[in-house]
Scaffold this active site. Structure first.
Site, PDB file in Angstrom:
ATOM      1  N   LYS A 138       0.821  -1.218   0.000  1.00 12.29           N
ATOM      2  CA  LYS A 138       0.000   0.000   0.000  1.00 12.29           C
ATOM      3  C   LYS A 138       0.859   1.274   0.000  1.00 12.29           C
ATOM      4  O   LYS A 138       2.070   1.233   0.253  1.00 12.29           O
ATOM      5  CB  LYS A 138      -0.934  -0.031   1.211  1.00 12.29           C
ATOM      6  CG  LYS A 138      -1.971  -1.155   1.145  1.00 12.29           C
ATOM      7  CD  LYS A 138      -2.989  -1.042   2.278  1.00 12.29           C
ATOM      8  CE  LYS A 138      -4.030  -2.132   2.192  1.00 12.29           C
ATOM      9  NZ  LYS A 138      -5.073  -1.991   3.240  1.00 12.29           N
ATOM     10  N   TYR A 174     -12.540  -2.238  -3.935  1.00 12.98           N
ATOM     11  CA  TYR A 174     -13.064  -2.310  -2.568  1.00 12.98           C
ATOM     12  C   TYR A 174     -14.590  -2.202  -2.527  1.00 12.98           C
ATOM     13  O   TYR A 174     -15.151  -1.830  -1.492  1.00 12.98           O
ATOM     14  CB  TYR A 174     -12.428  -1.212  -1.714  1.00 12.98           C
ATOM     15  CG  TYR A 174     -11.027  -1.540  -1.220  1.00 12.98           C
ATOM     16  CD1 TYR A 174     -10.790  -2.641  -0.397  1.00 12.98           C
ATOM     17  CD2 TYR A 174      -9.941  -0.745  -1.556  1.00 12.98           C
ATOM     18  CE1 TYR A 174      -9.523  -2.937   0.065  1.00 12.98           C
ATOM     19  CE2 TYR A 174      -8.656  -1.037  -1.098  1.00 12.98           C
ATOM     20  CZ  TYR A 174      -8.461  -2.134  -0.283  1.00 12.98           C
ATOM     21  OH  TYR A 174      -7.205  -2.442   0.182  1.00 12.98           O
ATOM     22  N   PHE A 210     -15.720   3.774   6.574  1.00  9.07           N
ATOM     23  CA  PHE A 210     -14.340   4.129   6.223  1.00  9.07           C
ATOM     24  C   PHE A 210     -14.080   4.067   4.715  1.00  9.07           C
ATOM     25  O   PHE A 210     -12.952   4.289   4.277  1.00  9.07           O
ATOM     26  CB  PHE A 210     -13.347   3.225   6.973  1.00  9.07           C
ATOM     27  CG  PHE A 210     -13.532   1.737   6.740  1.00  9.07           C
ATOM     28  CD1 PHE A 210     -13.026   1.126   5.605  1.00  9.07           C
ATOM     29  CD2 PHE A 210     -14.204   0.950   7.665  1.00  9.07           C
ATOM     30  CE1 PHE A 210     -13.188  -0.234   5.382  1.00  9.07           C
ATOM     31  CE2 PHE A 210     -14.374  -0.426   7.457  1.00  9.07           C
ATOM     32  CZ  PHE A 210     -13.865  -1.008   6.311  1.00  9.07           C
ATOM     33  N   ARG A 213      -1.852 -14.432   4.819  1.00 12.20           N
ATOM     34  CA  ARG A 213      -2.587 -13.781   5.915  1.00 12.20           C
ATOM     35  C   ARG A 213      -1.822 -13.906   7.228  1.00 12.20           C
ATOM     36  O   ARG A 213      -1.838 -13.001   8.062  1.00 12.20           O
ATOM     37  CB  ARG A 213      -4.001 -14.358   6.031  1.00 12.20           C
ATOM     38  CG  ARG A 213      -4.855 -13.945   4.844  1.00 12.20           C
ATOM     39  CD  ARG A 213      -6.256 -14.500   4.910  1.00 12.20           C
ATOM     40  NE  ARG A 213      -7.063 -13.869   5.930  1.00 12.20           N
ATOM     41  CZ  ARG A 213      -7.606 -12.658   5.812  1.00 12.20           C
ATOM     42  NH1 ARG A 213      -7.399 -11.933   4.732  1.00 12.20           N
ATOM     43  NH2 ARG A 213      -8.352 -12.166   6.777  1.00 12.20           N
ATOM     44  N   THR A 264      -5.528  -7.047  10.681  1.00 11.33           N
ATOM     45  CA  THR A 264      -5.805  -5.809   9.927  1.00 11.33           C
ATOM     46  C   THR A 264      -5.319  -4.579  10.683  1.00 11.33           C
ATOM     47  O   THR A 264      -4.694  -3.685  10.106  1.00 11.33           O
ATOM     48  CB  THR A 264      -7.329  -5.682   9.666  1.00 11.33           C
ATOM     49  OG1 THR A 264      -7.774  -6.849   8.979  1.00 11.33           O
ATOM     50  CG2 THR A 264      -7.648  -4.444   8.849  1.00 11.33           C
ATOM     51  N   ARG A 284       2.415  -6.274   9.398  1.00 12.41           N
ATOM     52  CA  ARG A 284       1.670  -5.125   9.945  1.00 12.41           C
ATOM     53  C   ARG A 284       2.194  -4.710  11.314  1.00 12.41           C
ATOM     54  O   ARG A 284       2.252  -3.512  11.618  1.00 12.41           O
ATOM     55  CB  ARG A 284       0.182  -5.442   9.966  1.00 12.41           C
ATOM     56  CG  ARG A 284      -0.419  -5.392   8.545  1.00 12.41           C
ATOM     57  CD  ARG A 284      -1.791  -5.966   8.507  1.00 12.41           C
ATOM     58  NE  ARG A 284      -2.469  -5.752   7.235  1.00 12.41           N
ATOM     59  CZ  ARG A 284      -3.488  -6.480   6.820  1.00 12.41           C
ATOM     60  NH1 ARG A 284      -3.936  -7.476   7.570  1.00 12.41           N
ATOM     61  NH2 ARG A 284      -4.051  -6.234   5.660  1.00 12.41           N
ATOM     62  N   ASN A 336      -2.072   0.298   6.645  1.00 13.43           N
ATOM     63  CA  ASN A 336      -1.597  -0.971   7.222  1.00 13.43           C
ATOM     64  C   ASN A 336      -0.708  -1.769   6.260  1.00 13.43           C
ATOM     65  O   ASN A 336      -0.595  -2.990   6.361  1.00 13.43           O
ATOM     66  CB  ASN A 336      -2.772  -1.800   7.753  1.00 13.43           C
ATOM     67  CG  ASN A 336      -3.714  -2.280   6.668  1.00 13.43           C
ATOM     68  OD1 ASN A 336      -3.588  -1.889   5.508  1.00 13.43           O
ATOM     69  ND2 ASN A 336      -4.645  -3.132   7.030  1.00 13.43           N
ATOM     70  N   HIS A 352      -2.351  -5.400   1.628  1.00 13.04           N
ATOM     71  CA  HIS A 352      -3.643  -6.076   1.481  1.00 13.04           C
ATOM     72  C   HIS A 352      -3.345  -7.491   1.023  1.00 13.04           C
ATOM     73  O   HIS A 352      -2.418  -7.717   0.245  1.00 13.04           O
ATOM     74  CB  HIS A 352      -4.510  -5.390   0.417  1.00 13.04           C
ATOM     75  CG  HIS A 352      -5.655  -6.251  -0.032  1.00 13.04           C
ATOM     76  ND1 HIS A 352      -6.829  -6.343   0.670  1.00 13.04           N
ATOM     77  CD2 HIS A 352      -5.764  -7.112  -1.071  1.00 13.04           C
ATOM     78  CE1 HIS A 352      -7.623  -7.217   0.068  1.00 13.04           C
ATOM     79  NE2 HIS A 352      -7.000  -7.699  -0.995  1.00 13.04           N
ATOM     80  N   GLU A 371      -9.464 -11.022  -7.553  1.00 15.48           N
ATOM     81  CA  GLU A 371      -8.561  -9.869  -7.375  1.00 15.48           C
ATOM     82  C   GLU A 371      -7.375  -9.954  -8.334  1.00 15.48           C
ATOM     83  O   GLU A 371      -6.923  -8.929  -8.876  1.00 15.48           O
ATOM     84  CB  GLU A 371      -8.114  -9.803  -5.916  1.00 15.48           C
ATOM     85  CG  GLU A 371      -9.278  -9.445  -4.990  1.00 15.48           C
ATOM     86  CD  GLU A 371      -8.933  -9.467  -3.510  1.00 15.48           C
ATOM     87  OE1 GLU A 371      -7.785  -9.820  -3.152  1.00 15.48           O
ATOM     88  OE2 GLU A 371      -9.813  -9.120  -2.704  1.00 15.48           O
TER      89      GLU A 371
END
Ligand code: CMP
Length: 140
Positions: free
Chosen positions: A11, A51, A59, A87, A93, A104, A114, A117, A128
């Site tokens: 990100k 998203y 948010f 993950r 998250t 993270r 964070n 993704h 995706e």
């Protein structure tokens, strides 16, 4: 466990701090292989579409603004049980809740910024991946 694929985004908070390599090393150290990667500036339409599942969340607007605030690196990762492996190395998250040693916990700034993704299921991983990559761009 079978070798599978997942989708990852490094990100804007991470690219801004020049952490593309640091994040990728943590992914690779976790056993994942980068089989496709490109640095892009997402458009507002792309981020809203990506998203869309969060469109009704409070948010959503801030999330889209953040995701287009700078370049991101979209990646396809391959490995044993790739969705779960990714993950695990990403961590929770919210970095405040993430385990030590996760991306993270070690690198993220906040629940919004964070750093990464990752797809939450194999079904979503396929969707995706197809959102950002043509099949010929993925070389395993
Ligand atoms: P990601 O895995 O990219 O999926 C949706 C993103 O929304 C999530 O990571 C967070 O970065 C972001 N987000 C911002 N605020 C929240 C929140 N309150 N709860 C969950 N996700 C949030």
């Amino acid at each position: 466990m079978a070798t599978t694929r997942t989708f990852s985004i490094i990100k804007p908070d991470a690219t801004r701090r020049n952490l593309t390599g640091a994040v990728t090393k943590m992914l690779e150290d976790a056993g994942l292989r980068v089989v496709a990667s490109k640095r892009i500036q997402m458009t507002q339409e792309q981020a809203e579409g990506f998203y869309a599942v969060h469109r009704e969340r409070p948010f959503f607007g801030d999330l889209v603004s953040f995701m287009i605030s700078g370049p991101v690196v979209v990646q396809v990762l391959e490995g044993e049980d790739a969705v779960a492996t990714n993950r695990k190395v990403m961590g929770a998250t919210n970095p405040a809740n993430a385990d030590a040693g996760t991306i993270r916990k070690e690198l993220a700034e906040s629940i919004e910024a964070n750093s990464v993704h990752g797809s939450d299921s194999e079904e979503n991983a396929a969707i995706e991946i197809a959102y950002f990559f043509k099949p010929e761009e993925i070389v395993g």
